[in-house]
Design an enzyme around this catalytic site. Structure first.
Site, short mmCIF file in Angstrom:
data_model
loop_
_atom_site.label_atom_id
_atom_site.label_comp_id
_atom_site.label_asym_id
_atom_site.label_seq_id
_atom_site.Cartn_x
_atom_site.Cartn_y
_atom_site.Cartn_z
CE LYS A 78 -1.43 -46.92 -35.49
NZ LYS A 78 -0.24 -47.53 -34.86
CB SER A 158 2.96 -46.07 -36.88
OG SER A 158 2.39 -46.96 -35.95
CB SER A 182 3.86 -47.53 -33.25
OG SER A 182 4.60 -47.45 -34.43
N1 GLN Z 1 9.10 -47.34 -36.19
C1 GLN Z 1 9.02 -48.76 -36.20
C2 GLN Z 1 8.82 -49.28 -37.59
O1 GLN Z 1 8.67 -48.49 -38.47
C3 GLN Z 1 7.94 -49.24 -35.28
C4 GLN Z 1 6.59 -48.99 -35.82
C5 GLN Z 1 5.51 -49.56 -34.94
O2 GLN Z 1 5.70 -49.79 -33.76
N2 GLN Z 1 4.38 -49.84 -35.56
O3 GLN Z 1 8.84 -50.45 -37.81
#
Ligand code: GLN
EC number: 6.3.5.7
Length: 491
Positions: A78, A158, A182
């Site tokens: 990532k 994400s 995410s």
């Molecule tokens: N969707 C959540 C956010 O936008 C979690 C994102 C994540 O876990 N990095 O904050």
């Protein structure tokens, strides 16, 4: 010739050990698959030369009988993980062409154990999002499509690049991070397995920070066993991260196949949402039945503060993000947009460098931390966080070993379909996953079935702190019962 890209990590490990193929052959097969799958936009940087050099080096080590636990396995990383001498952007324009002079602890442990890096994977900008649509490199496409349709679906976020690449057989596994869901939500959207470890299990050092008290690194892989194999290399104490915990790393793979007989599995009644699709409800019931058939005992539990988790998360996470992102000021790294004064330079750089969602988070975060609002928002959210954690502790104290919930409230949705007019619509994706980050617990998402349109759905298991092993044992029971799911290739 063996199909070199559809094997699991466990299978490839055997093939490499008994010299059926080399890491270079395995790596080349994946590089070719990546090249043929650019339509998915899963990789933001391919590193074929580095991959081949790493593969050759590990082949030499394997020949001498010195390969580590991940010897020769090609992985995707990532783009939130700093990789030495390899561009790392968090998929934000503000980092521009930043090339870190250091390696994150988690990735350095993967290389220590012999893994090969194929390239950097797309993600939502600074990991803020649930669809991978906030990336400055554009959205990632899910290899899954609705039956009879060729419209593009999101892979979740994400860690959308990680999930899409693993599902599409572009890499054997990937690193990911999870602040509110995410790892688990994109895993559920792509029929892959995603593990969010206990807070403190994996070092955060060298990972671009979003919300430091919630962020955790973890793997996305195609099977529960593969995710256990990756976890063992990723986890461990790191003096460079003061929140990392000094605790021995167990052999997670050994938990696979262990009996779950007599385990108490909680079914939280607050996770039964009004308007939840019938197929999600059905899958949840089915999952409970599978665990019961394996000898577990199902008990209804209550986590009464669940409904406050999402609102509290959207105060805590932006607050921490606004502070963490203060460092992107045009002075030290990445983009700089000049201005008449230093203040103007900061403003111009940040206005130009951050995307809409990141700007929204910085503004919300700054607001809830400002004098006069701090007590009303931030402090109150922290208190709610304590209550959420206590809900889980109360259940574990009553003998509950793990908790079963759906991973997401729906299957993957279309690119551009959600969150345009109302960001909360997007935030609701994480309704079942944020509680776990707020409480610092481990969670795993395992593919469990499909919806009526043929899209994958996942179940989530939540464990006691540092008891990832139980999640691997239970996760494998679900995997065995549900079977594995692979998307039909169209790209
Ligand atoms: N969707 C959540 C956010 O936008 C979690 C994102 C994540 O876990 N990095 O904050």
């Amino acid at each position: 010739m063996t199909d070199l890209i559809s094997m699991t990590i466990a299978e490839a490990r055997n093939g490499l050990a008994n010299k059926s193929f080399t890491s270079l052959e395995l790596t080349d097969a994946h590089l070719a698959a990546i090249e043929a799958a650019r339509a998915l936009n899963a990789f933001v940087l391919e590193t074929p030369d580095k991959a081949r050099a790493m593969a050759r080096a590990i082949d030499a080590r394997i020949a001498k009988g010195e390969g580590g636990p991940l010897a020769g396995i090609p992985l995707g990383i990532k783009d939130l993980f700093a990789t030495k001498d390899v561009r790392t952007t968090a998929c934000s324009k503000i980092l521009g062409n930043f090339v870190p002079p250091y390696e994150s602890t988690v990735t350095s442990q993967l290389w220590r154990d012999g893994a090969v890096m194929l390239g950097k994977l797309n993600n939502d900008e600074f990991a803020m999002g649930s669809s991978n649509e906030t990336s400055c490199f554009g959205p990632v496409v899910n290899p899954w499509r609705r039956e009879g349709s060729n419209s593009s679906l999101v892979p979740g976020g994400s860690s959308g690049g990680s999930a899409s690449a693993v599902a599409a057989l572009l890499c054997m596994g990937a690193t990911a991070t999870d602040t509110g869901g995410s790892i688990r939500q994109p895993a559920a959207f792509t029929a892959t397995v995603g593990v969010k470890p206990t807070y403190g299990r994996c070092s955060r050092w060298g990972i671009v920070a979003f919300a430091s008290s919630l962020d955790q690194a973890g793997p996305i892989a195609r099977t529960v066993r593969d995710s256990a194999i990756l976890m063992r290399s990723m986890a461990g104490h790191d003096p460079k991260d003061t929140t990392s915990v000094d605790r021995a790393v167990p052999d997670y793979e050994a938990a696979i196949g262990k009996s779950v007989k007599g385990m108490k599995i909680g079914i939280p009644k607050e996770y039964r949402l009004d308007g939840m699709p019938a197929e999600v409800e059905k899958l949840w019931t089915e999952g409970a039945a599978w665990l019961k058939a394996a000898g577990a005992e199902l008990v209804e539990i209550s986590l009464p503060h669940t409904k406050y988790a999402l609102p509290a998360y959207y105060i805590v996470a932006p607050a921490e993000a606004s502070s963490n992102l203060a460092r992107y000021d045009g002075v030290r790294y990445g983009l700089r947009v000049p201005g008449g004064s230093i203040g103007e330079m900061y403003e111009n750089t940040r206005a130009e460098g951050f995307g809409d969602e990141v700007r929204r988070r910085v503004m919300i975060g700054t607001y809830v931390l400002s004098a006069g609002y701090y007590d009303a928002y931030y402090l109150r959210a922290q208190k709610v966080r304590t209550l959420i954690k206590k809900d889980f502790e109360d259940c574990f104290a009553k003998g509950v070993n793990a908790i079963l919930t759906p991973a997401t409230p729906s299957a993957a949705f279309g690119v551009g379909e959600k969150g345009g007019a109302d960001p909360v619509e997007m935030y609701l994706n994480d309704i079942f996953t944020v509680t776990v980050n707020m409480a610092g617990l481990p969670g795993i998402a395992v593919p469990a079935g499909k919806d009526t349109q043929g899209l994958p759905l996942g179940l989530q298991l939540i464990g006691r702190p540092f008891d990832e092993e139980t999640l691997f044992s239970l996760g494998e029971v679900v995997e065995q019962a549900a079977g594995r799911f692979t998307p039909a290739r169209w790209w």
